[in-house]
Enzyme design. Structure first.
Site, mmCIF file in Angstrom:
data_model
loop_
_atom_site.group_PDB
_atom_site.id
_atom_site.type_symbol
_atom_site.label_atom_id
_atom_site.label_comp_id
_atom_site.label_asym_id
_atom_site.label_seq_id
_atom_site.Cartn_x
_atom_site.Cartn_y
_atom_site.Cartn_z
ATOM 1 N N GLU A 47 0.858 -1.182 0.000
ATOM 2 C CA GLU A 47 0.000 0.000 0.000
ATOM 3 C C GLU A 47 0.893 1.230 0.000
ATOM 4 O OE1 GLU A 47 -3.511 2.393 2.425
ATOM 5 O OE2 GLU A 47 -2.582 0.642 3.374
ATOM 6 N N ASP A 72 4.953 4.372 4.018
ATOM 7 C CA ASP A 72 4.686 5.787 4.267
ATOM 8 C C ASP A 72 5.970 6.422 4.775
ATOM 9 O OD1 ASP A 72 1.698 7.307 4.741
ATOM 10 O OD2 ASP A 72 3.456 8.321 5.527
ATOM 11 N N ASP A 121 -2.515 12.289 -1.562
ATOM 12 C CA ASP A 121 -2.602 13.736 -1.728
ATOM 13 C C ASP A 121 -2.866 14.018 -3.211
ATOM 14 O OD1 ASP A 121 -2.163 16.467 -2.022
ATOM 15 O OD2 ASP A 121 -0.433 16.505 -0.690
ATOM 16 N N ASP A 157 -11.331 10.475 -3.432
ATOM 17 C CA ASP A 157 -12.571 11.251 -3.495
ATOM 18 C C ASP A 157 -12.443 12.385 -4.505
ATOM 19 O OD1 ASP A 157 -10.673 12.636 -1.728
ATOM 20 O OD2 ASP A 157 -12.290 14.105 -1.554
#
Length: 220
Positions: A47, A72, A121, A157
């Site tokens: 991920e 991350d 982002d 989104d």
């Protein structure tokens, strides 16, 4: 720096399921995740930008026969996912603290079976487009580590980022792309097992529709 962050950084330093600078495996794991970390031959799913690891953890719970790695650059975020994995006994999960552009330093050619990009982002300004996680320069890196036919999933989104990603993936070595602009109202909703990231929860409560796509690395 807050005590909470310091505590999380200390957690990462001593936790075996976190690979970060200063640890021996951080510099030697490339091409050896299965034998040196997971100690099995199972497929690897990563991920990108995992944040607190909600999606990495959620998938690992549902698919114990797969190996999951959340990536991350924020150590305090990774620590939270690491702690949940340890507390719940998930041995098919690891976390890697690094930037996306360094991903080839940690994975060998064809070492990864599947990639998830969850609510990255969107880098909305024109000057930021090259930094989008589905820009051509990053897709080239993903193709190097993905097996032929390996899957890439994206959830967001953000309409413009989604449109950009569809075009970029189609032009840069990915095919068989399927997508929806309203995941939870589509037939693909059952593929997602009710797993939501922190940001996904926020966006859905505000009434934003969740966009989703999946595609395959084209064979050469």
């Amino acid at each position: 720096m807050s005590r909470k962050k310091l505590s999380r950084f200390e957690h990462n330093r001593v936790s075996e399921n976190v690979l970060e600078p200063g640890k021996e495996l951080f510099d030697t794991i490339k091409g050896h995740w299965r034998e040196r970390y997971f100690r099995n031959a199972n497929p690897i799913v990563i991920e990108i930008g995992c944040g607190r690891g909600e999606y990495t953890i959620g998938l690992a719970r549902h698919y114990p026969h797969l190996n999951f790695i959340g990536i991350d650059r924020k150590g305090d975020r990774i620590a939270q996912g690491s702690l949940v994995a340890l507390e719940t006994g998930l041995t098919n999960v690891a976390f890697l603290r690094t930037d996306i552009y360094r991903i080839q330093d940690f994975f060998g050619k064809d070492e990864v079976n599947e990639i998830w990009i969850t609510f990255p982002d969107p880098q909305p300004r024109v000057s930021q487009l090259k930094n989008r996680s589905t820009d051509a320069r990053f897709l080239k890196l993903y193709r190097e580590i993905l097996i032929d036919g390996g899957l890439l999933h994206l959830k967001t989104d953000h309409d413009d980022f989604f449109d950009f990603s569809i075009d970029s993936l189609s032009q840069n070595g990915f095919d068989d792309l399927v997508s929806t602009r309203d995941l939870y109202a589509s037939e693909m909703n059952n593929l997602h097992l009710g797993i939501k990231t922190k940001y996904e929860e926020i966006f859905t409560r505000k009434g934003f529709s969740i966009k989703y796509l999946k595609c395959k690395k084209a064979g050469y």
